[in-house]
Design a protein around this motif. Structure first.
Motif, PDB file in Angstrom:
ATOM      1  N   ALA A   1       1.315  -1.392   0.056  1.00 56.20           N
ATOM      2  CA  ALA A   1      -0.069   0.413   0.017  1.00 56.20           C
ATOM      3  C   ALA A   1       0.813   1.986  -0.060  1.00 56.20           C
ATOM      4  O   ALA A   1       0.665   2.366   0.564  1.00 56.20           O
TER       5      ALA A   1
ATOM      6  N   THR B   1       0.804   3.419  -2.648  1.00 53.96           N
ATOM      7  CA  THR B   1       0.473   4.277  -4.149  1.00 53.96           C
ATOM      8  C   THR B   1       0.280   5.312  -3.571  1.00 53.96           C
ATOM      9  O   THR B   1      -0.051   6.638  -4.919  1.00 53.96           O
ATOM     10  N   THR B   2      -0.104   6.254  -2.852  1.00 52.19           N
ATOM     11  CA  THR B   2      -0.937   7.008  -2.594  1.00 52.19           C
ATOM     12  C   THR B   2      -0.092   8.102  -2.763  1.00 52.19           C
ATOM     13  O   THR B   2       0.961   8.342  -2.348  1.00 52.19           O
TER      14      THR B   2
ATOM     15  N   GLU C   1      -0.248  11.674  -0.835  1.00 53.51           N
ATOM     16  CA  GLU C   1      -0.897  12.849  -0.126  1.00 53.51           C
ATOM     17  C   GLU C   1      -0.372  14.037   1.138  1.00 53.51           C
ATOM     18  O   GLU C   1       1.418  14.056   0.805  1.00 53.51           O
TER      19      GLU C   1
ATOM     20  N   GLY D   1       3.980   8.314  -2.806  1.00 53.62           N
ATOM     21  CA  GLY D   1       4.159   6.873  -2.374  1.00 53.62           C
ATOM     22  C   GLY D   1       4.982   6.120  -3.445  1.00 53.62           C
ATOM     23  O   GLY D   1       4.735   6.539  -4.473  1.00 53.62           O
TER      24      GLY D   1
ATOM     25  N   ALA E   1       3.605   4.575  -6.754  1.00 52.02           N
ATOM     26  CA  ALA E   1       2.834   5.455  -7.588  1.00 52.02           C
ATOM     27  C   ALA E   1       3.696   5.427  -8.362  1.00 52.02           C
ATOM     28  O   ALA E   1       4.812   6.109  -9.241  1.00 52.02           O
TER      29      ALA E   1
ATOM     30  N   ASP F   1       0.975   9.029 -12.783  1.00 54.88           N
ATOM     31  CA  ASP F   1       0.128   9.154 -11.683  1.00 54.88           C
ATOM     32  C   ASP F   1       0.891  10.558 -11.006  1.00 54.88           C
ATOM     33  O   ASP F   1       0.143  11.865 -10.776  1.00 54.88           O
TER      34      ASP F   1
ATOM     35  N   HIS G   1      -0.687  14.391 -10.962  1.00 50.13           N
ATOM     36  CA  HIS G   1      -1.760  14.372  -9.677  1.00 50.13           C
ATOM     37  C   HIS G   1      -2.130  16.612  -9.780  1.00 50.13           C
ATOM     38  O   HIS G   1      -0.898  16.875 -10.005  1.00 50.13           O
TER      39      HIS G   1
END
Length: 334
Positions: free
Chosen positions: A55, A57-58, A60, A70, A73, A77, A81
């Protein structure tokens, strides 16, 4: 391709455990560079640890007002973004200057930082290469070296780092979050990649049993005054001969802070804080940019086919600074 074993990790802890436990293990995510090198026996990992299910890929915001990318990612992306485009356009532009749309859709941010040099001799297993096989020599020094380093090289290696993204991250002074058996730590981007010295086989200061989990951007993104200038042999899908990432903090036409990073000239993104400091408090003008460019290439050494890079770097720095500061390119000649 040599035989290898394979496991798929479900979390960071298990991924670190697998990499630590298996001798000769390598992490694989997008695989856009590693798989190519495995196919031609340049890299021969005994074990692959697939981290695509982690996990990571975020993208933020951080509590400090920056942005956390991340590790998994994708380049696409990240480049598209909303927060990156608005607050860190230098990074977005640099990513989009690299590879192809297909590769950017697959390649990960961490993998971008870890990609290996595109030196011809590194890829040719029939030639000597200290990076591929330490102690065998550097074929590029007396070979065809048009794409090679003019700064920071050694008698053991004159290869360059190929990433566009890393050059922008150097100018943005990003921090790399990594995790290993000893826990988590953060590495400033300036200390992440290495110069070749006596150990050209080591590209980074990432330990063999550590993995990248995120890339942290500070709140300062230079969204108003920036540029990424890439000189290459063709308009797309080509690595930089010389690239320049610039971020300026300005009040009116006066520069408060300047960040400059070069790509295509060294074994890592090249910064010169002393040269950047020459611009502090100065008016944005070609006249003030030229001494900075001269300072950046001071001590540069070219080889038979790449000495042109020294003047190309000098001119590119001036041009990139003028673009970032919105100075008329036709002013004061040149």
């Amino acid at each position: 391709m040599k035989p290898f074993t394979y496991t798929r990790a479900d979390d960071v802890t298990s991924a670190v455990s697998e990499v630590s436990r298996q001798e000769g293990a390598k992490v694989i995510a997008g695989g856009t560079n590693l798989l190519d090198l495995m196919k031609i026996d340049v890299m021969q990992p005994r074990h692959l640890v697939d981290i695509t299910r982690l996990a990571l890929t975020t993208i933020e915001k951080t509590a400090e007002g920056g942005l956390l990318l991340g590790a998994l990612a994708t380049n696409a992306d990240t480049a598209y973004h909303e927060q990156v485009e608005q607050r860190y356009p230098l990074l977005s532009h640099a990513i989009l200057a690299g590879a192809t749309a297909q590769l950017r859709n697959k390649a990960t941010d961490a993998g971008n930082l870890l990609q290996r040099t595109r030196c011809y001799y590194f890829y040719d297993t029939h030639t000597a290469c200290n990076k591929r096989e330490p102690g065998t020599g550097c074929s590029a020094i007396h070979g065809y070296n048009r794409n090679h380093a003019i700064l920071g090289h050694s008698e053991h290696c004159i290869a360059t780092h190929p990433s566009d993204m890393a050059v922008a991250l150097a100018a943005l002074e990003a921090r790399i979050h990594v995790t290993g058996p000893q826990g988590e730590r953060t590495i400033p981007i300036a200390d992440f990649h290495r110069l070749p010295g006596d150990t050209p086989e080591k590209d980074t200061n990432l330990a063999d049993d550590e993995i990248i989990t995120a890339i942290e951007l500070s709140p300062k993104g230079f969204a108003r005054h920036y540029t990424y200038l890439k000189n290459r042999d063709r308009a797309s899908y080509a690595f930089a001969l010389v690239s320049v990432a610039v971020g300026l903090d300005m009040e009116g036409d006066t520069i408060q802070e300047a960040r400059i990073a070069l790509g295509g000239v060294a074994h890592k993104p090249w910064r010169n804080p002393e040269a950047e400091a020459l611009l502090t408090g100065k008016k944005a003008s070609r006249e003030n940019f030229q001494p900075v460019a001269d300072a950046y290439v001071h001590g540069a050494k070219g080889f038979e086919h790449n000495s042109f890079k020294i003047e190309l770097a000098r001119r590119s720095i001036v041009r990139a600074l003028m673009q970032a500061a919105h100075v008329d390119q036709n002013s004061n000649g040149n």
